[in-house]
Motif scaffolding. Structure first.
Motif, PDB file in Angstrom:
ATOM      1  N   LEU A   1      27.951  41.275  27.900  1.00  0.00           N
ATOM      2  CA  LEU A   1      29.400  41.475  27.890  1.00  0.00           C
ATOM      3  C   LEU A   1      29.984  41.207  29.273  1.00  0.00           C
ATOM      4  O   LEU A   1      31.031  40.560  29.407  1.00  0.00           O
ATOM      5  CB  LEU A   1      29.728  42.900  27.439  1.00  0.00           C
ATOM      6  CG  LEU A   1      31.208  43.235  27.251  1.00  0.00           C
ATOM      7  CD1 LEU A   1      31.830  42.354  26.177  1.00  0.00           C
ATOM      8  CD2 LEU A   1      31.386  44.711  26.904  1.00  0.00           C
TER       9      LEU A   1
ATOM     10  N   ARG B   1      32.283  37.273  24.150  1.00  0.00           N
ATOM     11  CA  ARG B   1      32.706  38.667  24.323  1.00  0.00           C
ATOM     12  C   ARG B   1      32.583  39.439  23.018  1.00  0.00           C
ATOM     13  O   ARG B   1      32.061  40.565  22.991  1.00  0.00           O
ATOM     14  CB  ARG B   1      34.146  38.715  24.824  1.00  0.00           C
ATOM     15  CG  ARG B   1      34.687  40.137  25.029  1.00  0.00           C
ATOM     16  CD  ARG B   1      36.194  40.157  25.115  1.00  0.00           C
ATOM     17  NE  ARG B   1      36.827  39.833  23.850  1.00  0.00           N
ATOM     18  CZ  ARG B   1      36.996  40.705  22.848  1.00  0.00           C
ATOM     19  NH1 ARG B   1      36.565  41.938  22.963  1.00  0.00           N
ATOM     20  NH2 ARG B   1      37.582  40.332  21.718  1.00  0.00           N
ATOM     21  N   ARG B   2      33.042  38.825  21.932  1.00  0.00           N
ATOM     22  CA  ARG B   2      33.022  39.518  20.647  1.00  0.00           C
ATOM     23  C   ARG B   2      31.606  39.790  20.166  1.00  0.00           C
ATOM     24  O   ARG B   2      31.308  40.879  19.656  1.00  0.00           O
ATOM     25  CB  ARG B   2      33.789  38.699  19.607  1.00  0.00           C
ATOM     26  CG  ARG B   2      35.289  38.692  19.836  1.00  0.00           C
ATOM     27  CD  ARG B   2      36.005  37.796  18.850  1.00  0.00           C
ATOM     28  NE  ARG B   2      35.796  38.217  17.473  1.00  0.00           N
ATOM     29  CZ  ARG B   2      36.304  37.569  16.434  1.00  0.00           C
ATOM     30  NH1 ARG B   2      37.019  36.481  16.615  1.00  0.00           N
ATOM     31  NH2 ARG B   2      36.080  38.014  15.218  1.00  0.00           N
TER      32      ARG B   2
ATOM     33  N   LEU C   1      30.082  42.563  22.387  1.00  0.00           N
ATOM     34  CA  LEU C   1      30.678  43.869  22.092  1.00  0.00           C
ATOM     35  C   LEU C   1      30.161  44.418  20.770  1.00  0.00           C
ATOM     36  O   LEU C   1      29.880  45.618  20.648  1.00  0.00           O
ATOM     37  CB  LEU C   1      32.203  43.737  22.055  1.00  0.00           C
ATOM     38  CG  LEU C   1      33.001  45.042  21.929  1.00  0.00           C
ATOM     39  CD1 LEU C   1      32.724  45.952  23.119  1.00  0.00           C
ATOM     40  CD2 LEU C   1      34.488  44.750  21.817  1.00  0.00           C
ATOM     41  N   GLN C   2      30.009  43.523  19.783  1.00  0.00           N
ATOM     42  CA  GLN C   2      29.484  43.964  18.492  1.00  0.00           C
ATOM     43  C   GLN C   2      28.063  44.495  18.630  1.00  0.00           C
ATOM     44  O   GLN C   2      27.693  45.498  18.024  1.00  0.00           O
ATOM     45  CB  GLN C   2      29.531  42.792  17.496  1.00  0.00           C
ATOM     46  CG  GLN C   2      29.337  43.215  16.049  1.00  0.00           C
ATOM     47  CD  GLN C   2      27.949  42.890  15.524  1.00  0.00           C
ATOM     48  OE1 GLN C   2      27.051  42.549  16.289  1.00  0.00           O
ATOM     49  NE2 GLN C   2      27.766  43.006  14.225  1.00  0.00           N
TER      50      GLN C   2
ATOM     51  N   ASP D   1      32.129  39.494  11.936  1.00  0.00           N
ATOM     52  CA  ASP D   1      31.314  40.479  12.668  1.00  0.00           C
ATOM     53  C   ASP D   1      29.883  40.549  12.146  1.00  0.00           C
ATOM     54  O   ASP D   1      29.272  41.626  12.107  1.00  0.00           O
ATOM     55  CB  ASP D   1      31.956  41.869  12.618  1.00  0.00           C
ATOM     56  CG  ASP D   1      33.184  41.964  13.517  1.00  0.00           C
ATOM     57  OD1 ASP D   1      33.222  41.242  14.531  1.00  0.00           O
ATOM     58  OD2 ASP D   1      34.092  42.749  13.208  1.00  0.00           O
TER      59      ASP D   1
ATOM     60  N   SER E   1      30.018  37.456  29.831  1.00  0.00           N
ATOM     61  CA  SER E   1      30.652  36.609  28.819  1.00  0.00           C
ATOM     62  C   SER E   1      31.735  35.728  29.435  1.00  0.00           C
ATOM     63  O   SER E   1      32.544  36.178  30.244  1.00  0.00           O
ATOM     64  CB  SER E   1      31.239  37.467  27.693  1.00  0.00           C
ATOM     65  OG  SER E   1      32.200  38.375  28.188  1.00  0.00           O
TER      66      SER E   1
ATOM     67  N   VAL F   1      31.099  34.963  13.354  1.00  0.00           N
ATOM     68  CA  VAL F   1      31.715  35.754  14.421  1.00  0.00           C
ATOM     69  C   VAL F   1      32.929  36.494  13.880  1.00  0.00           C
ATOM     70  O   VAL F   1      33.125  37.682  14.134  1.00  0.00           O
ATOM     71  CB  VAL F   1      32.114  34.863  15.609  1.00  0.00           C
ATOM     72  CG1 VAL F   1      32.782  35.687  16.702  1.00  0.00           C
ATOM     73  CG2 VAL F   1      30.887  34.147  16.174  1.00  0.00           C
ATOM     74  N   ASP F   2      33.775  35.780  13.121  1.00  0.00           N
ATOM     75  CA  ASP F   2      34.987  36.375  12.572  1.00  0.00           C
ATOM     76  C   ASP F   2      34.664  37.534  11.629  1.00  0.00           C
ATOM     77  O   ASP F   2      35.430  38.502  11.532  1.00  0.00           O
ATOM     78  CB  ASP F   2      35.815  35.320  11.832  1.00  0.00           C
ATOM     79  CG  ASP F   2      36.361  34.252  12.774  1.00  0.00           C
ATOM     80  OD1 ASP F   2      36.507  34.550  13.974  1.00  0.00           O
ATOM     81  OD2 ASP F   2      36.620  33.125  12.309  1.00  0.00           O
TER      82      ASP F   2
ATOM     83  N   GLU G   1      35.778  34.004  24.484  1.00  0.00           N
ATOM     84  CA  GLU G   1      36.158  35.037  23.528  1.00  0.00           C
ATOM     85  C   GLU G   1      35.035  35.291  22.526  1.00  0.00           C
ATOM     86  O   GLU G   1      34.739  36.446  22.187  1.00  0.00           O
ATOM     87  CB  GLU G   1      37.434  34.608  22.793  1.00  0.00           C
ATOM     88  CG  GLU G   1      37.846  35.513  21.643  1.00  0.00           C
ATOM     89  CD  GLU G   1      38.188  36.935  22.068  1.00  0.00           C
ATOM     90  OE1 GLU G   1      38.247  37.815  21.197  1.00  0.00           O
ATOM     91  OE2 GLU G   1      38.375  37.171  23.289  1.00  0.00           O
ATOM     92  N   ALA G   2      34.399  34.230  22.054  1.00  0.00           N
ATOM     93  CA  ALA G   2      33.316  34.404  21.085  1.00  0.00           C
ATOM     94  C   ALA G   2      32.141  35.156  21.697  1.00  0.00           C
ATOM     95  O   ALA G   2      31.563  36.047  21.068  1.00  0.00           O
ATOM     96  CB  ALA G   2      32.852  33.046  20.569  1.00  0.00           C
TER      97      ALA G   2
END
Length: 471
Positions: free
Chosen positions: A139, A148-149, A152-153, A399, A142, A396-397, A145-146
């Motif tokens: 994180l 990071r996501r 974070l997940q 999760d 990163s 990714v979208d 954005e991808a």
């Protein structure tokens, strides 16, 4: 080896000057050490008497002299990042002040933190498992954005929870199988073999899915490599400069200008793409240029996406050869985008005629063809859209769990091999003790990901050594 009896200290904000810096202490004496040098604005206030999750204004004192005005945040065990008593001191961000604050705390009993020691303590104190701890580093690092996501997940336990469910179900069955071994003389089966077969097949499919996700996860984490290839003077370097919006590569009408690989990264809609401009493909006796062409073929093999640049004025035969030559170097997992360049040199009706002829004659249904003018920046938005479409960020979208860590990937590979042995054993009807051994191996390898099966400080030290100091 980490001594949890020590209180450690480090600057947790980035190096260099800034308005504010945060110096963090954690360990059994963190509040007491800070109290020794803190002079609260409210007379008589002692940090050791203050409630958790509170902030206090005052000054740090060094031998009776004021060092800096600060804010002190107090967190008490077990409700802190590390699970220990923790203090975060917000001081002014001059490097000199940061250094003097560190020295002050060290003089009063703290020791300098090792890289990643705060997060390692969080792991050792049960605040997170190892995969979550590694996600902290991802994180911080990163760059899109991808990335990071996904990090974070994982940090929130998405990957860990998936593995936990697998382990629990396997543990239930291995317990029944081992119970059978205790009653082997009675020839009793406590574990329904069909249910075990269904479970093992389900787990094998899930492990395969996780393994397959690594190609996407690794690309998101490190940037998706895109090789720009084609004949000399097809416009590869111009395209790179246009995408990056800077003169990164030399552009010339002279054939063979680019002789080495040029790389740079750009973020498109939250995804990092690592564009690689390569030497033009042609037959030449120039030794240096041939070295560059060999590197071009190497980059084709290692790229996730290949953009083949073709001149719209090239004859059909030359286009056929270029497409065939590039496809010969690609594998089934790679994607090809054919970019017909220099459309600005022909009237629109000629472009359409030529473009459609090439499209229907030379490309399979799995490839993409677009028309562009790298020099006039025509069609670049379409190229960007095609790149995003190829990556397919639905996982990714939604999760979904995406594997990004090479260590996790290796452990999953070993788990998958063990599961396949279980599948084979069930099909052949082997005895429960052999099945139990293979299932235990799966549990061990999955445990390596979360840290449950890692016992040595050497392994843990190797994992945390690349963390930044202060985290």
């Amino acid at each position: 080896m980490i001594d949890l009896n020590n209180t450690i200290v480090a600057v947790s904000t980035a190096q260099g000057a800034g308005a504010i810096a945060v110096v963090r202490l954690t360990g059994p004496e963190s509040i007491l050490i800070c109290d020794r040098v803190f002079n609260a604005a409210k007379k008589g206030k002692r940090l050791t008497n203050q409630a958790a999750n509170t902030i206090h204004f005052g000054s740090l004192m060094d031998n009776g002299k004021e060092l800096d005005e600060v804010l002190v945040s107090i967190f008490k065990a077990p409700n802190s990042f590390t699970g220990e008593n923790t203090v975060e001191v917000s001081c002014h961000g001059a490097p000199y002040i940061q250094q003097k604050v560190l020295e002050l705390f060290i003089k009063n009993g703290a020791v300098m933190a090792a890289p990643g020691e705060f997060t390692q303590r969080a792991f050792l104190n049960g605040k997170m498992d190892l995969s979550q701890a590694e996600a902290v580093a991802d994180l911080i690092a990163s760059k899109s954005e991808a990335a990071r996501r996904v990090a974070l997940q994982q940090m929130k336990g998405g990957f860990s929870n998936e593995l936990m469910r697998l382990r629990e179900r396997l543990l239930n069955f291995i317990s029944l199988i081992e119970l059978e071994l205790d009653f082997s003389e009675e020839d009793v089966e406590f574990a329904d073999r069909q249910q075990l077969i269904d479970l093992i097949n389900e787990i094998e499919q899930l492990l395969s899915k996780l393994l397959h996700s690594f190609s996407l996860g690794n690309a998101i984490k490190n940037g998706i490599p895109v090789a720009i290839v084609g004949h000399t003077n097809a416009g590869k370097s111009t395209l790179l400069n246009t995408i990056l919006q800077e003169e990164r590569a030399i552009v010339s009408d002279i054939h063979g200008t680019t002789r080495d690989v040029i790389e740079d990264t750009i973020n498109i809609e939250g995804i990092s793409f690592r564009f690689i401009d390569t030497a033009g493909i042609r037959k030449t006796t120039d030794t240096i240029e041939n070295l560059g062409i060999n590197r071009t073929f190497s980059k084709i093999e290692s790229a996730s996406i290949v953009v083949l640049m073709l001149d719209i004025n090239d004859p059909d035969e030359k286009i056929h050869e270029a497409i065939a030559e590039v496809k010969d170097k690609m594998n089934a997992d790679q994607k090809l985008i054919v970019a017909i360049n220099k459309i600005d040199l022909l009237p629109p009706e000629e472009v359409e005629k030529r473009f459609n002829k090439t499209k229907f004659q030379d490309l399979s249904g799995t490839d993409t063809i677009i028309s562009i003018s790298a020099q006039k920046q025509t069609g670049i938005d379409q190229l960007s859209a095609e790149l995003i479409k190829i990556i397919n960020l639905k996982a990714v979208d939604n999760d979904e769990v995406i594997v990004t860590n090479a260590r996790h990937y290796e452990a999953l590979q070993r788990s998958h091999s063990s599961i396949l042995r279980v599948v084979d054993g069930l099909q052949k009807g082997i005895s429960g003790d052999f099945l139990a051994q293979d299932i235990r191996e799966v549990l061990v390898f999955l445990g390596e990901i979360t840290g449950g099966e890692i016992q040595t400080d050497e392994v843990l030290g190797n994992i945390f050594k690349n963390f930044c100091i202060g985290k």
